[in-house]
Design a protein around this motif. Structure first.
Motif, PDB file in Angstrom:
ATOM      1  N   THR A  72       0.981  -1.384  -0.083  1.00 45.68           N
ATOM      2  CA  THR A  72      -0.167   0.066   0.075  1.00 45.68           C
ATOM      3  C   THR A  72       0.633   1.270   0.172  1.00 45.68           C
ATOM      4  O   THR A  72       0.270   2.364   0.312  1.00 45.68           O
ATOM      5  CB  THR A  72      -1.055   0.029   1.350  1.00 45.68           C
ATOM      6  N   GLY A  73       2.073   1.154   0.096  1.00 41.92           N
ATOM      7  CA  GLY A  73       3.110   2.309  -0.236  1.00 41.92           C
ATOM      8  C   GLY A  73       2.808   3.134  -1.270  1.00 41.92           C
ATOM      9  O   GLY A  73       2.213   2.931  -2.344  1.00 41.92           O
ATOM     10  N   ALA A  74       3.468   4.315  -1.534  1.00 44.63           N
ATOM     11  CA  ALA A  74       3.276   5.198  -2.442  1.00 44.63           C
ATOM     12  C   ALA A  74       3.860   4.831  -3.643  1.00 44.63           C
ATOM     13  O   ALA A  74       3.287   5.171  -4.808  1.00 44.63           O
ATOM     14  CB  ALA A  74       3.850   6.620  -1.878  1.00 44.63           C
ATOM     15  N   ARG A  75       4.843   4.243  -3.621  1.00 44.22           N
ATOM     16  CA  ARG A  75       5.498   3.611  -4.772  1.00 44.22           C
ATOM     17  C   ARG A  75       5.369   2.065  -4.931  1.00 44.22           C
ATOM     18  O   ARG A  75       6.247   1.584  -3.836  1.00 44.22           O
ATOM     19  CB  ARG A  75       6.925   4.018  -4.947  1.00 44.22           C
ATOM     20  N   HIS A  76       4.728   1.583  -5.722  1.00 41.95           N
ATOM     21  CA  HIS A  76       4.360   0.021  -5.301  1.00 41.95           C
ATOM     22  C   HIS A  76       5.608  -0.690  -5.671  1.00 41.95           C
ATOM     23  O   HIS A  76       6.680  -0.291  -6.760  1.00 41.95           O
ATOM     24  CB  HIS A  76       3.072  -0.127  -6.444  1.00 41.95           C
ATOM     25  N   PHE A  77       5.796  -1.814  -5.226  1.00 45.74           N
ATOM     26  CA  PHE A  77       7.066  -2.609  -5.436  1.00 45.74           C
ATOM     27  C   PHE A  77       7.211  -2.916  -6.992  1.00 45.74           C
ATOM     28  O   PHE A  77       8.232  -2.859  -7.553  1.00 45.74           O
ATOM     29  CB  PHE A  77       6.806  -3.992  -4.909  1.00 45.74           C
ATOM     30  N   LEU A  78       5.908  -3.025  -7.744  1.00 44.73           N
ATOM     31  CA  LEU A  78       6.167  -3.346  -8.953  1.00 44.73           C
ATOM     32  C   LEU A  78       6.565  -2.159  -9.955  1.00 44.73           C
ATOM     33  O   LEU A  78       7.585  -2.512 -10.901  1.00 44.73           O
ATOM     34  CB  LEU A  78       4.717  -3.971  -9.728  1.00 44.73           C
ATOM     35  N   GLN A  79       6.295  -0.947  -9.372  1.00 42.94           N
ATOM     36  CA  GLN A  79       6.724   0.120 -10.283  1.00 42.94           C
ATOM     37  C   GLN A  79       8.226   0.406  -9.965  1.00 42.94           C
ATOM     38  O   GLN A  79       8.999   0.512 -10.757  1.00 42.94           O
ATOM     39  CB  GLN A  79       5.871   1.315  -9.661  1.00 42.94           C
ATOM     40  N   GLU A  80       8.546   0.183  -8.620  1.00 43.61           N
ATOM     41  CA  GLU A  80      10.313   0.382  -8.181  1.00 43.61           C
ATOM     42  C   GLU A  80      10.821  -0.704  -9.175  1.00 43.61           C
ATOM     43  O   GLU A  80      11.811  -0.380  -9.600  1.00 43.61           O
ATOM     44  CB  GLU A  80      10.246   0.348  -6.896  1.00 43.61           C
ATOM     45  N   LEU A  81      10.465  -1.884  -8.995  1.00 43.23           N
ATOM     46  CA  LEU A  81      11.180  -3.000 -10.113  1.00 43.23           C
ATOM     47  C   LEU A  81      11.424  -2.853 -11.063  1.00 43.23           C
ATOM     48  O   LEU A  81      12.526  -2.877 -11.929  1.00 43.23           O
ATOM     49  CB  LEU A  81      10.565  -4.383  -9.672  1.00 43.23           C
ATOM     50  N   GLN A  82      10.339  -2.042 -12.012  1.00 39.70           N
ATOM     51  CA  GLN A  82      10.381  -1.622 -13.328  1.00 39.70           C
ATOM     52  C   GLN A  82      11.356  -0.702 -13.341  1.00 39.70           C
ATOM     53  O   GLN A  82      12.256  -0.547 -14.371  1.00 39.70           O
ATOM     54  CB  GLN A  82       9.142  -1.292 -13.817  1.00 39.70           C
ATOM     55  N   GLU A  83      11.368   0.334 -12.571  1.00 33.33           N
ATOM     56  CA  GLU A  83      12.488   1.359 -12.573  1.00 33.33           C
ATOM     57  C   GLU A  83      13.662   0.777 -12.615  1.00 33.33           C
ATOM     58  O   GLU A  83      14.526   1.381 -13.080  1.00 33.33           O
ATOM     59  CB  GLU A  83      12.152   2.179 -11.571  1.00 33.33           C
ATOM     60  N   HIS A  84      13.999  -0.223 -11.716  1.00 32.62           N
ATOM     61  CA  HIS A  84      15.488  -0.660 -11.690  1.00 32.62           C
ATOM     62  C   HIS A  84      15.653  -1.484 -12.749  1.00 32.62           C
ATOM     63  O   HIS A  84      16.779  -1.354 -13.267  1.00 32.62           O
ATOM     64  CB  HIS A  84      15.483  -1.651 -10.234  1.00 32.62           C
ATOM     65  N   ALA A  85      14.821  -2.349 -13.174  1.00 32.86           N
ATOM     66  CA  ALA A  85      15.029  -3.003 -14.583  1.00 32.86           C
ATOM     67  C   ALA A  85      15.290  -1.824 -15.865  1.00 32.86           C
ATOM     68  O   ALA A  85      16.338  -2.243 -16.600  1.00 32.86           O
ATOM     69  CB  ALA A  85      13.756  -3.673 -15.081  1.00 32.86           C
TER      70      ALA A  85
END
Length: 610
Positions: free
Chosen positions: A272-285
């Motif tokens: 439920t965080g402001a930046r979802h795990f999946l979004q941050e994962l995509q940013e790292h990729a």
């Protein structure tokens, strides 16, 4: 985007091996070298946020080690990259720089060029290893496959498992060939022009050999999943759990040259965080893409029908490349088989198939009778390539009580129609291993746990899963080696003419897709059923030549009306004798007065240049 912290072991030739582990609640941590003569222990130093690190000049690639917590508890490394003796024994130091890669010119394939082939390493080949898959690559290339999707290979207990019980996400399954075996497979695939997608599980961990809680708060009590406690992606200390899985994803892409990750059941990644795990994962990729100069694809499996996963980050989405689309599978399956039990209750009407072709999601903000709630969002404007579709996959086959493939549920004629329905769809197609020739062996659920209580719990859980379906018979024992052996592919098409004809049909469809449906656009697609509601018309106006596909999904001959003024050239008729059909199509392939008679359960493809 958070700055990542390295974990696990890192070997350098000049200095030795650095050990790093996150254990915020420990008072002391040592790395115990179990392969040294005196079981030497390296005392690690505590750093910020509960990370511990230390250097050993003695530990070289192949060295085995355990972490000793508080002077007593000895456990394998949570970020172990190799578990040669299984989930309960020592970890092994791996040197990623030593492998002699030959794919320096490989730049990956774009999403629209993927013809994906899902396989399970343990049952795909006679050897049950990565090298066994390598031996079959010429056959897959001949078929026209451009990407393989490997079911999870993270270390699991025993030697028989689908892979979703993995407990060491960084370690490659020892019985498959370990780290070197996977690298050989990826390198061989790239040599053949085939991309590699790896199935990874970031929504839960398996039960046996799961020692994460001994190190830190990897799990949270805030949520529960179908597999127990949820991984901690948004509770206290969650930054470091997220780091653990970000580092895992980057390892596969960077160190194993994997082209993309299939993210298992992301609806169970609760954040439920402001930046979802999946979004941050995509940013790292994306950051790794810029560093490596090649694309990486993240493909989600989800049952939420939510375009937020694949919409651009700038538009409030997570930016993933694609997602699986169960709606299309369910629409095809119910029409072809007549099954309406369980979640199939929401499907089975011709208009469902048409809606899926035009708008992707069938349940796009409408009420689901099976789920008793409204689900989904509108995906009409999303490019078709962002949706992966299939007629079979490990879930839809293996989660049947008897693991029946669709081969045993419909006729061979209908198998050809089904193949056309998704290989000629505008979406990214995926085959399940063996379907191209009509493999007759089932794909069952199997495990090889050592805990008898756990084995019994698995047996009970499987029976409960089947309660919503009207399947008859007794579920095979998941723990039995017989169940595993029954699930092996026979690769029998070389000795079976009927199977070889079906494979050649698949091969022709794939070639046709590659040559004409290069990047199909849903907006230039016309899909409708005729008045009989038995013949689906699928017309592509945005291709050159234009494709005109007709599918008779009924068991009776059907006469259907074609559009006036079309000059049609026959490309393929599924009833042709060379595909194992009756050959009766020869007198009926030329439309008469704008009408065409289609044999039962048949597919006809025309091309038009007008």
């Amino acid at each position: 985007m958070a700055i990542l912290r390295e974990i696990g072991t890192k070997y350098t030739k000049d200095s030795g091996t650095t050990f790093t582990v996150w254990a915020p609640e420990a008072d002391t941590v040592e790395a115990v070298l179990t392969t040294s003569k005196d079981k030497a222990a390296v005392t690690l130093q505590r750093e910020a946020f509960g990370y511990w690190t230390g250097l050993s000049e003695e530990a070289a690639p192949g060295a085995r080690y355990l972490y000793r917590l508080n002077g007593e508890l000895e456990r394998p490394d949570p970020a172990s990259q190799s578990q040669p003796e299984g989930v309960h024994e020592a970890s092994e130091v791996v040197d990623h720089s030593s492998f002699a890669w030959t794919d320096e010119n490989w730049k990956g394939l774009p999403l629209e060029q993927l013809i994906i082939y899902e396989l399970h390493v343990g049952t795909f080949s006679e050897e049950s290893t990565f090298d066994g898959v390598i031996n079959k690559l010429p056959e897959l290339k001949d078929l026209g496959i451009t990407a393989i999707e490997i079911m999870p290979v993270a270390q699991f207990p025993g030697s028989r498992n689908w892979g979703y019980d993995g407990v060491f996400p960084f370690a490659v399954q020892n019985s498959y060939g370990g780290p070197e075996g996977l690298k050989r497979l990826v390198d061989a695939c790239h040599k053949e022009g085939i991309s590699v997608i790896l199935d990874v599980v970031y929504n839960h961990m398996g039960p046996e050999g799961n020692y994460l809680n001994d190190f830190g708060p990897y799990f949270t009590d805030k949520y529960n999943t179908p597999w127990g406690k949820a991984l901690n992606f948004d509770d206290a200390h969650s930054d470091h759990v997220r780091n653990f899985f970000f580092q895992n994803a980057l390892m596969w892409l960077r160190d194993y040259h994997i082209d993309g990750l299939r993210l298992d059941a992301v609806h169970a990644i609760l954040d439920t965080g402001a930046r979802h795990f999946l979004q941050e994962l995509q940013e790292h990729a994306q950051q790794l893409e810029e560093q490596q100069g090649r694309p990486y694809l993240l493909i989600a499996e989800t049952d939420l029908n939510d375009v937020r996963l694949i919409n651009p980050i700038a538009q409030g989405g997570y930016g993933l490349a694609a997602q699986w689309m169960d709606d299309y599978h369910h629409a095809i399956h119910t029409l072809a088989t007549g099954e309406k039990d369980g979640y199939y209750a929401d499907f089975g009407k011709p208009e469902h198939l048409v809606k899926a072709l035009k708008h992707s999601f069938i349940y796009n903000g409408i009420y689901s009778e099976y789920r008793k709630r409204t689900i989904g969002s509108d995906a009409t404007s999303n490019p078709a390539k962002q949706f992966v579709v299939c007629a079979q996959n490990h879930d839809q086959v293996g989660n049947r009580m008897l693991g029946e493939r669709i081969t045993s549920l419909v006729s061979t004629d209908m198998l050809k129609v089904i193949a056309g329905l998704y290989l000629l769809s505008p979406y990214t197609p995926m085959l399940f291993m063996g379907e191209e020739y009509g493999e007759e062996n089932p794909f069952l659920f199997f495990v090889s746990h050592t805990d008898e209580d756990l084995v019994e719990a698995v047996r009970k859980g499987r029976k409960e899963e089947f309660s919503a379906f009207a399947w008859q018979g007794e579920a095979p024992d998941p723990q039995s080696e017989k169940t595993f052996n029954q699930s092996r592919l026979q690769h029998s098409y070389k000795k079976n003419e009927d199977q070889n004809q079906l494979r050649e049909f698949y091969k022709t469809l794939i070639q046709l897709r590659k040559s004409i449906l290069v990047n199909p656009d849903k907006s230039q697609l016309e899909a409708y059923f005729d008045d009989t509601e038995s013949v689906l018309h699928l017309n592509y106006s945005g291709t050159n030549p234009k494709l005109r596909c007709l599918f008779n999904i009924s068991k009776q001959p059907q006469e259907t009306q074609l559009q006036n003024g079309q000059q049609l050239e026959l490309l393929l008729h599924s009833a042709d004798a060379r595909w194992g059909g009756s050959g009766e199509e020869s007198a009926d392939t030329r439309p008469q007065n704008g009408k065409l008679l289609l044999p039962p359960e048949s597919l006809v493809i025309f091309q038009s240049r007008t």
